[in-house]
Design a protein around this motif. Structure first.
Motif, PDB file in Angstrom:
ATOM      1  N   ILE A  65       0.868  -1.225   0.090  1.00 33.91           N
ATOM      2  CA  ILE A  65      -0.105   0.137  -0.004  1.00 33.91           C
ATOM      3  C   ILE A  65       0.780   1.299  -0.074  1.00 33.91           C
ATOM      4  CG2 ILE A  65      -1.762   1.258   1.201  1.00 33.91           C
ATOM      5  CD1 ILE A  65      -3.024  -1.337   2.340  1.00 33.91           C
ATOM      6  N   LEU A  66       1.867   1.212   0.960  1.00 35.80           N
ATOM      7  CA  LEU A  66       2.954   2.539   0.831  1.00 35.80           C
ATOM      8  C   LEU A  66       3.357   2.668  -0.409  1.00 35.80           C
ATOM      9  CD1 LEU A  66       4.237   1.938   4.485  1.00 35.80           C
ATOM     10  CD2 LEU A  66       2.645   3.620   3.642  1.00 35.80           C
ATOM     11  N   GLN A  67       4.069   1.761  -1.116  1.00 42.77           N
ATOM     12  CA  GLN A  67       4.719   1.886  -2.300  1.00 42.77           C
ATOM     13  C   GLN A  67       3.944   2.179  -3.556  1.00 42.77           C
ATOM     14  OE1 GLN A  67       7.726   1.985  -1.969  1.00 42.77           O
ATOM     15  NE2 GLN A  67       8.740   0.303  -2.833  1.00 42.77           N
ATOM     16  N   ILE A  68       2.513   1.829  -3.404  1.00 43.30           N
ATOM     17  CA  ILE A  68       1.491   2.422  -4.483  1.00 43.30           C
ATOM     18  C   ILE A  68       1.063   3.730  -4.188  1.00 43.30           C
ATOM     19  CG2 ILE A  68      -0.878   2.001  -5.103  1.00 43.30           C
ATOM     20  CD1 ILE A  68      -0.574  -0.895  -4.869  1.00 43.30           C
ATOM     21  N   TYR A  69       0.919   4.038  -3.055  1.00 39.77           N
ATOM     22  CA  TYR A  69       0.702   5.564  -2.555  1.00 39.77           C
ATOM     23  C   TYR A  69       1.912   6.457  -2.955  1.00 39.77           C
ATOM     24  CZ  TYR A  69       0.062   9.448   0.252  1.00 39.77           C
ATOM     25  OH  TYR A  69      -0.027  10.773   0.772  1.00 39.77           O
ATOM     26  N   ALA A  70       3.028   5.927  -2.789  1.00 37.50           N
ATOM     27  CA  ALA A  70       4.422   6.927  -2.751  1.00 37.50           C
ATOM     28  C   ALA A  70       4.568   7.025  -4.390  1.00 37.50           C
ATOM     29  CB  ALA A  70       5.573   6.346  -2.423  1.00 37.50           C
ATOM     30  N   ILE A  71       4.403   5.807  -5.250  1.00 34.28           N
ATOM     31  CA  ILE A  71       4.571   5.790  -6.420  1.00 34.28           C
ATOM     32  C   ILE A  71       3.486   6.707  -7.395  1.00 34.28           C
ATOM     33  CG2 ILE A  71       4.679   4.582  -8.659  1.00 34.28           C
ATOM     34  CD1 ILE A  71       5.998   2.359  -7.132  1.00 34.28           C
ATOM     35  N   THR A  72       2.181   6.714  -7.009  1.00 34.23           N
ATOM     36  CA  THR A  72       1.197   7.539  -7.376  1.00 34.23           C
ATOM     37  C   THR A  72       0.983   8.902  -7.309  1.00 34.23           C
ATOM     38  OG1 THR A  72      -0.226   6.581  -5.773  1.00 34.23           O
ATOM     39  CG2 THR A  72      -0.575   5.506  -7.780  1.00 34.23           C
TER      40      THR A  72
END
Length: 370
Positions: A65-72
């Motif tokens: 979830i954190l990676q998706i949030y950071a990348i988006t």
């Protein structure tokens, strides 16, 4: 009784989903768990190992979830007015990647600390980069730090929540008292300064205490469930053991009865019957018993043959005496059925015929005639 059988057991509740269900799991999730999570332990693994896997699986989901949030959020970081946002996002992506490697390497505590730090970075950075200083409208950002405490209780041991609550409280006190203020916050601090500082700090420690109690209760519940599972497994093993003992007793009784029957039959001079070793729990002693019974059978046959030969020899001897006294040809015994005795009879008959020829020719001595 049927209703009791239909209720799910403790094993059914605590056991992981069957292998067939995991094989139908989404391919992307399986790939992500393979990169960022420790392997799943077997169903009969110790409680500590299964608890580690639970924490690692939660950390893996949070990292995704954190990676998706950071990348988006990267496009907003490049196009927004906050120049530090893009740098912060790249740092968060790097921290999440390191936490993923640590989580995959079974270093769950270090991975959990990085996850909590990564989650805390967003509100802390927003507070530190607030233009023209803090105001009353920015104070709710301090309350967002409680999110890190909830995450901390999920991926780290329970006592870590007080450590991060203390760090968050220290940052709250420093931020409100030492950072630049706008006019509204300055006026509020002069009238109700202790309340503005103590309220977010109290929220931190109340949340930490509740999260700690929640973690401790969940851990005790897991321990009780694991103990109940072990007791159920022991009861199941004991029941199976008793069933196996009962089956072995039945087999032993049947084997002993078969051995007893064979010994009694051999003792009563019946026909020898070999004891079967297939499926017999006493197969280790069946072979020697069969050998002993076979030897007894051969001895019985030898004794019977000896008695028969002795009887026929007596009959033959009596026939020879009668033939010699009566000077008549030798008559075979009435019960002579032995091949060896038949040969002996033929030899004696031939000798008697020779003696008769010698007597008739006068060549036999008087001593031989008597």
């Amino acid at each position: 009784m049927n209703n009791m059988n239909m209720q799910p057991s403790t094993n059914d509740i605590l056991m992981p989903e069957p292998r067939s269900a995991r094989s139908r799991q989404w391919l992307g999730a399986r790939l992500w768990y393979g990169w960022s999570c420790i392997p799943e332990p077997p169903p009969d693994a110790p409680l500590m190992q299964r608890e580690k896997f639970r924490r690692a699986r939660i950390a893996s989901i949070l990292l995704l979830i954190l990676q998706i949030y950071a990348i988006t959020s990267l496009p907003a970081g490049f196009s927004g007015t906050n120049k530090f946002l893009a740098v912060l996002l790249f740092i968060a992506i790097a921290v999440n990647f390191v936490a993923m490697l640590l989580n995959r390497s079974n270093k769950l505590t270090l991975a959990g600390i990085l996850i909590v730090v990564s989650i805390s970075m967003t509100p802390i950075t927003n507070i530190l980069t607030t233009p023209e200083g803090l105001s009353l409208s920015t104070l709710p950002l301090f309350d967002l730090l409680v999110i890190s405490l909830v995450i901390c209780a999920s991926v780290l041991p329970g006592y870590y929540v007080f450590l991060f609550a203390s760090l968050n409280s220290a940052f709250i006190a420093w931020g409100i008292l030492a950072m630049p203020h706008k006019a509204d916050l300055t006026a509020a601090l002069q009238t109700s300064g202790p309340g503005l500082v103590s309220l977010p700090i109290a929220i931190q420690f109340v949340t930490a205490f509740v999260a700690f109690i929640w973690v401790q209760s969940a851990s005790k519940a897991i321990v009780r469930a694991d103990r109940a599972e072990q007791i159920a497994q022991l009861e199941h093993d004991i029941a199976e053991s008793r069933q196996q003992v009962a089956q072995q007793k039945v087999q032993l009784d049947a084997a002993i009865q078969e051995i007893t029957h064979a010994l009694l039959s051999s003792n009563n001079e019946r026909n020898f019957s070999r004891i079967s070793t297939q499926g017999n729990p006493l197969w280790t002693i069946i072979g020697p018993i069969n050998n002993i019974l076979a030897r007894m059978e051969r001895m019985r046959h030898s004794e019977h043959e000896y008695q028969q030969i002795s009887m026929e020899l007596e009959q033959l001897l009596e026939a020879v005496r009668v033939a010699r006294r009566s000077n008549q040809p030798l008559r075979p015994p009435a019960y002579g059925n032995s091949a060896r005795l038949g040969i002996l009879y033929q030899e004696i008959a031939s000798l008697q015929a020779r003696d008769n020829r010698l007597k008739n020719s006068g060549l036999l001595s008087p001593y031989d005639r008597g």
